[in-house]
Design an enzyme around this catalytic site. Structure first.
Site, PDB file in Angstrom:
ATOM      1  N   ARG A  31       0.864  -1.189   0.000  1.00  8.84           N
ATOM      2  CA  ARG A  31       0.000   0.000   0.000  1.00  8.84           C
ATOM      3  C   ARG A  31       0.897   1.234   0.000  1.00  8.84           C
ATOM      4  O   ARG A  31       2.089   1.138   0.301  1.00  8.84           O
ATOM      5  CB  ARG A  31      -0.906   0.002   1.233  1.00  8.84           C
ATOM      6  CG  ARG A  31      -1.821  -1.218   1.290  1.00  8.84           C
ATOM      7  CD  ARG A  31      -2.904  -1.057   2.343  1.00  8.84           C
ATOM      8  NE  ARG A  31      -3.637  -2.305   2.521  1.00  8.84           N
ATOM      9  CZ  ARG A  31      -4.675  -2.667   1.775  1.00  8.84           C
ATOM     10  NH1 ARG A  31      -5.105  -1.879   0.816  1.00  8.84           N
ATOM     11  NH2 ARG A  31      -5.287  -3.807   1.994  1.00  8.84           N
ATOM     12  N   ASP A  51     -14.072  -8.489  -1.889  1.00 14.52           N
ATOM     13  CA  ASP A  51     -15.404  -8.092  -1.377  1.00 14.52           C
ATOM     14  C   ASP A  51     -16.479  -8.104  -2.460  1.00 14.52           C
ATOM     15  O   ASP A  51     -17.653  -7.955  -2.151  1.00 14.52           O
ATOM     16  CB  ASP A  51     -15.357  -6.671  -0.795  1.00 14.52           C
ATOM     17  CG  ASP A  51     -14.450  -6.553   0.406  1.00 14.52           C
ATOM     18  OD1 ASP A  51     -13.955  -7.588   0.869  1.00 14.52           O
ATOM     19  OD2 ASP A  51     -14.242  -5.419   0.884  1.00 14.52           O
ATOM     20  N   GLY A  91     -15.234  -7.406   4.068  1.00 13.47           N
ATOM     21  CA  GLY A  91     -16.351  -6.598   3.566  1.00 13.47           C
ATOM     22  C   GLY A  91     -16.336  -5.244   4.235  1.00 13.47           C
ATOM     23  O   GLY A  91     -16.997  -5.048   5.253  1.00 13.47           O
ATOM     24  N   ARG A  92     -15.558  -4.316   3.675  1.00 14.15           N
ATOM     25  CA  ARG A  92     -15.428  -2.989   4.294  1.00 14.15           C
ATOM     26  C   ARG A  92     -16.692  -2.176   4.132  1.00 14.15           C
ATOM     27  O   ARG A  92     -17.197  -1.606   5.089  1.00 14.15           O
ATOM     28  CB  ARG A  92     -14.246  -2.231   3.674  1.00 14.15           C
ATOM     29  CG  ARG A  92     -12.897  -2.671   4.177  1.00 14.15           C
ATOM     30  CD  ARG A  92     -11.778  -1.917   3.486  1.00 14.15           C
ATOM     31  NE  ARG A  92     -11.760  -0.500   3.826  1.00 14.15           N
ATOM     32  CZ  ARG A  92     -11.193   0.002   4.931  1.00 14.15           C
ATOM     33  NH1 ARG A  92     -10.586  -0.795   5.777  1.00 14.15           N
ATOM     34  NH2 ARG A  92     -11.221   1.302   5.152  1.00 14.15           N
ATOM     35  N   GLU A 109     -16.580  -7.031   8.283  1.00 16.19           N
ATOM     36  CA  GLU A 109     -15.663  -6.134   9.010  1.00 16.19           C
ATOM     37  C   GLU A 109     -16.133  -4.684   9.072  1.00 16.19           C
ATOM     38  O   GLU A 109     -15.864  -3.975  10.031  1.00 16.19           O
ATOM     39  CB  GLU A 109     -14.264  -6.195   8.395  1.00 16.19           C
ATOM     40  CG  GLU A 109     -14.200  -5.693   6.962  1.00 16.19           C
ATOM     41  CD  GLU A 109     -12.792  -5.693   6.376  1.00 16.19           C
ATOM     42  OE1 GLU A 109     -12.625  -6.143   5.238  1.00 16.19           O
ATOM     43  OE2 GLU A 109     -11.858  -5.228   7.055  1.00 16.19           O
ATOM     44  N   ARG A 120      -7.596 -14.766   2.493  1.00 11.73           N
ATOM     45  CA  ARG A 120      -6.918 -13.948   1.465  1.00 11.73           C
ATOM     46  C   ARG A 120      -5.732 -14.673   0.840  1.00 11.73           C
ATOM     47  O   ARG A 120      -5.392 -14.446  -0.319  1.00 11.73           O
ATOM     48  CB  ARG A 120      -6.392 -12.652   2.100  1.00 11.73           C
ATOM     49  CG  ARG A 120      -7.454 -11.640   2.386  1.00 11.73           C
ATOM     50  CD  ARG A 120      -6.951 -10.453   3.181  1.00 11.73           C
ATOM     51  NE  ARG A 120      -5.519 -10.224   3.116  1.00 11.73           N
ATOM     52  CZ  ARG A 120      -4.933  -9.036   3.172  1.00 11.73           C
ATOM     53  NH1 ARG A 120      -5.689  -7.953   3.255  1.00 11.73           N
ATOM     54  NH2 ARG A 120      -3.641  -8.905   3.154  1.00 11.73           N
TER      55      ARG A 120
HETATM   56  P1  ATP Z   1      -7.686  -3.334  -1.507  1.00 10.73           P
HETATM   57  O1  ATP Z   1      -9.028  -3.696  -2.000  1.00 10.73           O
HETATM   58  O2  ATP Z   1      -6.870  -4.516  -1.146  1.00 10.73           O
HETATM   59  O3  ATP Z   1      -7.732  -2.295  -0.437  1.00 10.73           O
HETATM   60  P2  ATP Z   1      -6.738  -1.201  -3.139  1.00 10.73           P
HETATM   61  O4  ATP Z   1      -6.257  -1.141  -4.535  1.00 10.73           O
HETATM   62  O5  ATP Z   1      -7.965  -0.383  -2.837  1.00 10.73           O
HETATM   63  O6  ATP Z   1      -6.928  -2.718  -2.777  1.00 10.73           O
HETATM   64  P3  ATP Z   1      -5.058   0.599  -1.630  1.00 10.73           P
HETATM   65  O7  ATP Z   1      -4.056   0.269  -0.580  1.00 10.73           O
HETATM   66  O8  ATP Z   1      -6.168   1.500  -1.270  1.00 10.73           O
HETATM   67  O9  ATP Z   1      -5.560  -0.807  -2.154  1.00 10.73           O
HETATM   68  O10 ATP Z   1      -4.315   1.245  -2.889  1.00 10.73           O
HETATM   69  C1  ATP Z   1      -3.318   0.544  -3.611  1.00 10.73           C
HETATM   70  C2  ATP Z   1      -2.360   1.504  -4.243  1.00 10.73           C
HETATM   71  O11 ATP Z   1      -3.054   2.507  -4.959  1.00 10.73           O
HETATM   72  C3  ATP Z   1      -1.477   2.198  -3.242  1.00 10.73           C
HETATM   73  O12 ATP Z   1      -0.143   2.089  -3.688  1.00 10.73           O
HETATM   74  C4  ATP Z   1      -1.979   3.624  -3.215  1.00 10.73           C
HETATM   75  O13 ATP Z   1      -0.919   4.547  -3.040  1.00 10.73           O
HETATM   76  C5  ATP Z   1      -2.593   3.806  -4.595  1.00 10.73           C
HETATM   77  N1  ATP Z   1      -3.735   4.712  -4.526  1.00 10.73           N
HETATM   78  C6  ATP Z   1      -4.778   4.604  -3.691  1.00 10.73           C
HETATM   79  N2  ATP Z   1      -5.673   5.593  -3.905  1.00 10.73           N
HETATM   80  C7  ATP Z   1      -5.165   6.355  -4.918  1.00 10.73           C
HETATM   81  C8  ATP Z   1      -5.597   7.525  -5.608  1.00 10.73           C
HETATM   82  N3  ATP Z   1      -6.756   8.114  -5.301  1.00 10.73           N
HETATM   83  N4  ATP Z   1      -4.815   8.027  -6.596  1.00 10.73           N
HETATM   84  C9  ATP Z   1      -3.641   7.424  -6.905  1.00 10.73           C
HETATM   85  N5  ATP Z   1      -3.181   6.312  -6.303  1.00 10.73           N
HETATM   86  C10 ATP Z   1      -3.910   5.773  -5.318  1.00 10.73           C
END
Ligand code: ATP
Ligand code: MG
Length: 431
Positions: free
Chosen positions: A147, A203, A247-248, A302, A357
């Site tokens: 992340r 989710d 499930g956020r 969750e 996961r």
């Molecule tokens: P998960 O469902 O597992 O949470 P996700 O893709 O939503 O997956 P995040 O940790 O929220 O996981 O984001 C993953 C990557 O995307 C991170 O490296 C984060 O910096 C980048 N990121 C998140 N939001 C943005 C945004 N609005 N613009 C650009 N990059 C983003």
């Protein structure tokens, strides 16, 4: 001859040519959603823009007869971001295999999510059929996930330096927001880069899509946890089992796992508010269940009941709010409640999140991942960018990223499915 998609809507027929396996650029898949904010954005079209009950289409996924890139000029990269989800390796594998079939020689993996673009200690991983041949046999991601990470401008600088012109991004809503920003930045710099998303959300909360990979596996694995909770509860005197599932914002996993297990008495999801305390609260119902049948099982998503917990304002590296543990809270409050009323209760809490996961994909997810991986490559070769590939109304299609991440898909509390779940658990309203 191919079956026309959108047969009832003249003007959007497939060709009547002999079967050749290619998707015609006019092939469309009908979307089921009415509110579609920018139908003119990448890949989507509105049949009648003046129509108030809008019927919209997205382009059908699949191989095109004419391709936009010369395979020998392609350098493709794959990156996996966010949390783990069953099927990541299956998608990576299939992207690599399909790229090789197109004749692409330069394929690399970016290690540990977007972070891999900026961290000097992390080097790109060369990928080939040989490297990925068996990776789907285990869970996790061959490339690693993370992340947070660099800004969009730094990522595009890195794409330019590395000469990458196809980027496959596997991740959730945050990752897709990043992919869209990368696509926009590439457009701004007039770089010919195809940025293709493959939605990874266990989710199942991506708009417009029938199902995302990992969800089926999660529901299947969740049943094992529910079954353990049931056996523990059933074998104890006045046993209560609490299972917290992923499930956020959306309770699809909790709802489907409750439905499929048939062992859940109370299912709690983020979309449906509930009280723990009071005459109509969950605790009073648990007391009733202990009196009636001697044990009970709660399945809670969750993100459910976050209004009952203290807000910590904590955020993770990607800026997502860190939730309080509703499972622990329910366990503690249940223990307290039964102690106060002088009734014995044996409360056990199971959180199988990380075990689920990390699983490898089941057969149905394996197929979904394979088709998504292939279609991601077909989309890039067709010259699309800023799209995500998914299943809609049983057809594979290309979606404009902003449309699918505008908000999470939620369980409709008035839907038949949620009511089926309530019928199965026998729970009342807890308000
Ligand atoms: P998960 O469902 O597992 O949470 P996700 O893709 O939503 O997956 P995040 O940790 O929220 O996981 O984001 C993953 C990557 O995307 C991170 O490296 C984060 O910096 C980048 N990121 C998140 N939001 C943005 C945004 N609005 N613009 C650009 N990059 C983003
Ligand atoms: Mg997310």
């Amino acid at each position: 001859m191919r079956t026309p998609i959108g047969k009832d809507f003249p003007g959007h027929y497939s060709s009547d040519e002999e079967w050749h396996g290619y998707i015609n650029n006019n092939d469309r898949v009908l979307l089921k959603t009415i509110n579609y904010s920018s139908p003119k954005s990448a890949g989507a079209e509105c049949i009648d823009p003046n129509c108030t009950w809008v019927e919209q289409w997205v382009h059908r996924a699949g191989p095109r007869e004419k391709i936009y890139y010369k395979p020998e000029e392609v350098k493709a990269a794959i990156v996996t971001c966010g949390g783990l989800c069953p099927g990541l390796n299956d998608v990576i594998r299939q992207i690599v295999i399909t790229l090789e079939i197109y004749g692409v020689k330069k394929i690399v993996g970016i290690p540990f999510g977007y972070r891999g673009f900026s961290d000097q200690e992390l080097t790109e991983v060369p990928l080939s059929r040989k490297v990925v041949q068996n990776i789907h046999l285990s869970g996790g991601s061959l490339l690693g996930v993370s992340r947070g990470g660099p800004g969009v401008s730094d990522i595009v600088d890195s794409l330019e330096e590395r000469g990458i012109n196809m980027l496959f991004v596997l991740g959730g809503n945050g990752t897709h927001a990043g992919a869209n920003a990368i696509h926009n930045e590439c457009c701004k710099r007039r770089l010919k880069v195809s940025v293709i998303g493959v939605p990874k959300t266990i989710d199942n909360d991506i708009l417009l899509m029938d199902k995302t990979f990992g969800f089926d596996t999660a529901v299947e694995e969740a049943q094992r946890a529910i079954n353990s909770a049931y056996i523990e509860a059933h074998s104890a005197y006045h046993g209560i089992g609490v299972v917290k599932l992923m499930g956020r914002s959306s309770g699809f996993i909790a709802m489907q796992a409750s439905l499929s297990s048939g062992q859940v008495d109370v299912c709690l999801i983020p979309e449906v508010p509930f009280n723990l305390h009071g005459p109509h609260g969950v605790l009073r119902h648990l007391q009733h269940l202990l009196e009636m049948k001697g044990s009970a099982v709660i399945c809670v998503a969750e993100g459910a009941g976050q209004n009952l917990l203290q807000n910590t304002n904590a955020k993770d590296a990607s800026g997502n709010v860190v939730f309080g543990d509703i499972g622990v809270y329910i366990q503690q409050e249940t223990k307290k409640y039964f102690k106060e009323i002088g009734v014995h209760a044996d409360v056990k809490y199971i959180d199988p999140t990380y075990m689920i996961r990390a699983c490898r994909a089941n057969a149905s997810d394996g197929i979904l991942c394979t088709v998504l991986g292939q279609n991601a490559v077909h989309g890039a070769f067709a010259g699309y960018s800023g799209i995500s590939v998914g299943l809609c109304n049983t057809h594979y299609a290309y979606f404009p990223i902003p449309e699918v991440i505008s908000h999470p898909r939620l369980v409709d509390p008035n839907s038949r499915m949620w009511h089926r779940c309530l019928t199965s658990t026998g729970q009342p309203d807890f308000i």
